[in-house]
Design a protein around this motif. Structure first.
Motif, PDB file in Angstrom:
ATOM      1  N   ALA A   1       0.828  -1.202   0.000  1.00 30.00           N
ATOM      2  CA  ALA A   1       0.000   0.000   0.000  1.00 30.00           C
ATOM      3  C   ALA A   1       0.865   1.255   0.000  1.00 30.00           C
ATOM      4  N   LEU A   2       1.853   1.304   0.893  1.00 24.25           N
ATOM      5  CA  LEU A   2       2.718   2.485   0.964  1.00 24.25           C
ATOM      6  C   LEU A   2       3.447   2.716  -0.356  1.00 24.25           C
ATOM      7  N   LEU A   3       4.016   1.653  -0.909  1.00 24.06           N
ATOM      8  CA  LEU A   3       4.747   1.802  -2.171  1.00 24.06           C
ATOM      9  C   LEU A   3       3.831   2.319  -3.273  1.00 24.06           C
ATOM     10  N   TYR A   4       2.623   1.799  -3.320  1.00 27.15           N
ATOM     11  CA  TYR A   4       1.672   2.227  -4.351  1.00 27.15           C
ATOM     12  C   TYR A   4       1.289   3.692  -4.176  1.00 27.15           C
ATOM     13  N   LEU A   5       1.314   4.150  -2.938  1.00 23.84           N
ATOM     14  CA  LEU A   5       1.002   5.547  -2.631  1.00 23.84           C
ATOM     15  C   LEU A   5       2.213   6.462  -2.799  1.00 23.84           C
ATOM     16  N   GLY A   6       3.336   5.894  -3.222  1.00 22.20           N
ATOM     17  CA  GLY A   6       4.529   6.680  -3.473  1.00 22.20           C
ATOM     18  C   GLY A   6       5.403   6.905  -2.262  1.00 22.20           C
ATOM     19  N   VAL A   7       5.253   6.060  -1.234  1.00 21.04           N
ATOM     20  CA  VAL A   7       6.015   6.199   0.004  1.00 21.04           C
ATOM     21  C   VAL A   7       6.847   4.937   0.226  1.00 21.04           C
TER      22      VAL A   7
ATOM     23  N   GLN B   1      -8.297  -3.741   1.114  1.00 21.03           N
ATOM     24  CA  GLN B   1      -8.632  -2.512   0.393  1.00 21.03           C
ATOM     25  C   GLN B   1      -9.039  -1.405   1.361  1.00 21.03           C
ATOM     26  N   ASP B   2      -9.819  -1.751   2.373  1.00 22.63           N
ATOM     27  CA  ASP B   2     -10.163  -0.764   3.399  1.00 22.63           C
ATOM     28  C   ASP B   2      -8.903  -0.326   4.152  1.00 22.63           C
ATOM     29  N   ASN B   3      -8.007  -1.277   4.398  1.00 22.01           N
ATOM     30  CA  ASN B   3      -6.760  -0.932   5.096  1.00 22.01           C
ATOM     31  C   ASN B   3      -5.918   0.030   4.281  1.00 22.01           C
ATOM     32  N   LEU B   4      -5.860  -0.184   2.957  1.00 22.96           N
ATOM     33  CA  LEU B   4      -5.082   0.734   2.123  1.00 22.96           C
ATOM     34  C   LEU B   4      -5.609   2.159   2.270  1.00 22.96           C
ATOM     35  N   LYS B   5      -6.924   2.316   2.220  1.00 26.17           N
ATOM     36  CA  LYS B   5      -7.499   3.650   2.364  1.00 26.17           C
ATOM     37  C   LYS B   5      -7.241   4.207   3.762  1.00 26.17           C
TER      38      LYS B   5
ATOM     39  N   ALA C   1      -8.146   6.897  -4.997  1.00 23.80           N
ATOM     40  CA  ALA C   1      -7.852   6.705  -6.419  1.00 23.80           C
ATOM     41  C   ALA C   1      -7.301   5.307  -6.696  1.00 23.80           C
ATOM     42  N   ALA C   2      -6.474   4.808  -5.792  1.00 21.69           N
ATOM     43  CA  ALA C   2      -5.898   3.470  -5.969  1.00 21.69           C
ATOM     44  C   ALA C   2      -6.990   2.404  -5.999  1.00 21.69           C
ATOM     45  N   ILE C   3      -7.936   2.501  -5.094  1.00 23.20           N
ATOM     46  CA  ILE C   3      -9.018   1.508  -5.038  1.00 23.20           C
ATOM     47  C   ILE C   3      -9.982   1.699  -6.202  1.00 23.20           C
ATOM     48  N   ALA C   4     -10.221   2.941  -6.594  1.00 22.96           N
ATOM     49  CA  ALA C   4     -11.097   3.193  -7.736  1.00 22.96           C
ATOM     50  C   ALA C   4     -10.499   2.634  -9.027  1.00 22.96           C
ATOM     51  N   THR C   5      -9.191   2.754  -9.172  1.00 29.35           N
ATOM     52  CA  THR C   5      -8.511   2.205 -10.350  1.00 29.35           C
ATOM     53  C   THR C   5      -8.656   0.694 -10.404  1.00 29.35           C
ATOM     54  N   LEU C   6      -8.483   0.043  -9.250  1.00 27.25           N
ATOM     55  CA  LEU C   6      -8.651  -1.411  -9.205  1.00 27.25           C
ATOM     56  C   LEU C   6     -10.083  -1.799  -9.549  1.00 27.25           C
TER      57      LEU C   6
ATOM     58  N   ALA D   1       0.833 -12.624  -0.656  1.00 24.62           N
ATOM     59  CA  ALA D   1       1.280 -11.228  -0.666  1.00 24.62           C
ATOM     60  C   ALA D   1       0.179 -10.299  -0.161  1.00 24.62           C
ATOM     61  N   GLY D   2      -1.005 -10.454  -0.715  1.00 27.00           N
ATOM     62  CA  GLY D   2      -2.180  -9.809  -0.151  1.00 27.00           C
ATOM     63  C   GLY D   2      -2.285  -8.308  -0.299  1.00 27.00           C
ATOM     64  N   GLY D   3      -1.550  -7.708  -1.228  1.00 20.74           N
ATOM     65  CA  GLY D   3      -1.582  -6.258  -1.381  1.00 20.74           C
ATOM     66  C   GLY D   3      -1.987  -5.827  -2.776  1.00 20.74           C
ATOM     67  N   ILE D   4      -1.946  -4.509  -3.026  1.00 12.09           N
ATOM     68  CA  ILE D   4      -2.492  -3.977  -4.271  1.00 12.09           C
ATOM     69  C   ILE D   4      -1.638  -4.326  -5.485  1.00 12.09           C
ATOM     70  N   TYR D   5      -0.325  -4.427  -5.338  1.00 11.47           N
ATOM     71  CA  TYR D   5       0.494  -4.866  -6.472  1.00 11.47           C
ATOM     72  C   TYR D   5       0.163  -6.318  -6.832  1.00 11.47           C
ATOM     73  N   ALA D   6       0.007  -7.151  -5.817  1.00 11.03           N
ATOM     74  CA  ALA D   6      -0.360  -8.545  -6.056  1.00 11.03           C
ATOM     75  C   ALA D   6      -1.728  -8.630  -6.725  1.00 11.03           C
TER      76      ALA D   6
END
Length: 306
Positions: free
Chosen positions: A54-60, A138-142, A156-161, A283-288
């Motif tokens: 999640a952090l990496l996807y958010l640019g952190v 997904q809720d955790n990412l937000k 935006a990340a969840i909307a894109t998915l 892995a369980g994250g947005i990249y996966a």
């Protein structure tokens, strides 16, 4: 004597960090209470695998993170951006001494894994925890995005998915009505996966059907070979240990050569597909999630929606 000295040293370091209050902060309510979180945190430690993605996807890029369940120490699909991130043990065994030396200004974790060490973590830096992990990713990412001051990026990340799963649903046509089976083979336990797990939720989000025996809002169930008939489906996705140890390979071959498996309709139709355990499960994250969607597009011969 050495253990007492190490413990005392850790407490001194933790106390020093705790006294360095942030110049500007806001209250965040989370699974363990209410914490003053610094605005625009720069040195973030992440204690869940899904949260690291999640952090990496958010640019952190976190300064420290728990290592991946497979990899040395990271999954291949996130290894490059984590080249300078310090590995801090696993979700279930966090190395507090190393963590303290990183001088974080925010620690993110989850109650289901780190509730017992929350006091020690909070003594090092402001610590915020999600309630649990897995199906809530997904809720955790937000939630993580809100905590670090990037709520719009999280939405935006969840909307894109969601847009991508919707596009795949439309591209599948009638194939979306296939009843998909989802199975994990392991030397320790073989399980039929139902709908409330990482991969199952992605399949459900696309709109795939599940066989009646698997159409349950539950995580998974351990089964013996007598339950192989419940593994059938129009298409069967199965996974096993991606490291392919001799033990896991022998176990997988044992199940796949069982007469009950060989006679499943999905197997006889040539639609039993091995997939990556890391991408479809652990892995369980947005990249996966996006990599899993890549797999589905490839398996069904669809154009990429990336």
């Amino acid at each position: 004597m050495l253990k007492h000295q190490a413990a005392a040293g850790f407490l001194v370091i933790a106390a020093a960090f705790a006294l360095a209050a942030p110049l500007s902060a806001r209250e965040v309510t989370h699974a363990m209470g209410v914490t003053d979180v610094p605005d625009n945190p720069q040195r973030i430690v992440m204690l869940t695998n899904e949260g690291t993605e999640a952090l990496l996807y958010l640019g952190v890029t976190p300064v420290g993170a728990v290592q991946s369940w497979d990899g040395d120490p990271w999954y291949d699909h996130i290894a490059a951006p984590l080249a300078d991130t310090v590995a801090l043990g696993t979700e279930l065994a966090v190395n507090l001494e190393i963590l303290a030396t990183l001088e974080p200004d925010l620690i993110l974790g989850t109650k289901v894994r780190q509730e017992a060490i929350y006091p020690q973590l909070s003594a090092i830096a402001p610590t915020v925890m999600s309630e649990t992990i897995g199906g809530t990713w997904q809720d955790n990412l937000k939630f993580y995005a809100d905590v670090i001051g990037k709520p719009a990026e999280g939405e935006a990340a969840i909307a894109t998915l969601a847009a991508r799963t919707s596009a795949i649903h439309d591209a599948l046509g009638e194939a979306v009505n296939e009843e998909l089976s989802f199975v994990r083979f392991s030397p320790n336990r073989t399980r039929i996966y139902y709908k409330s797990n990482f991969g199952g939720l992605i399949l459900d989000q696309i709109g795939f059907a599940r066989p009646p025996a698997q159409d349950k809002d539950e995580f998974a169930e351990e089964v013996t070979k007598e339950r192989i008939p419940d593994m059938d489906g129009d298409r069967i996705f199965y996974f096993s240990n991606d490291l392919n140890s001799d033990e896991s390979t022998a176990n997988l071959n044992d199940w796949l050569n069982d007469p009950l498996w060989i006679n499943l309709d999905g197997v006889k139709a040539g639609k039993a597909q091995r997939v990556s355990e890391i991408i479809w499960n652990s892995a369980g994250g947005i990249y996966a999630a996006h990599l899993m969607l890549d797999d589905i597009e490839a398996i069904y011969g669809l154009e990429s929606t990336r």
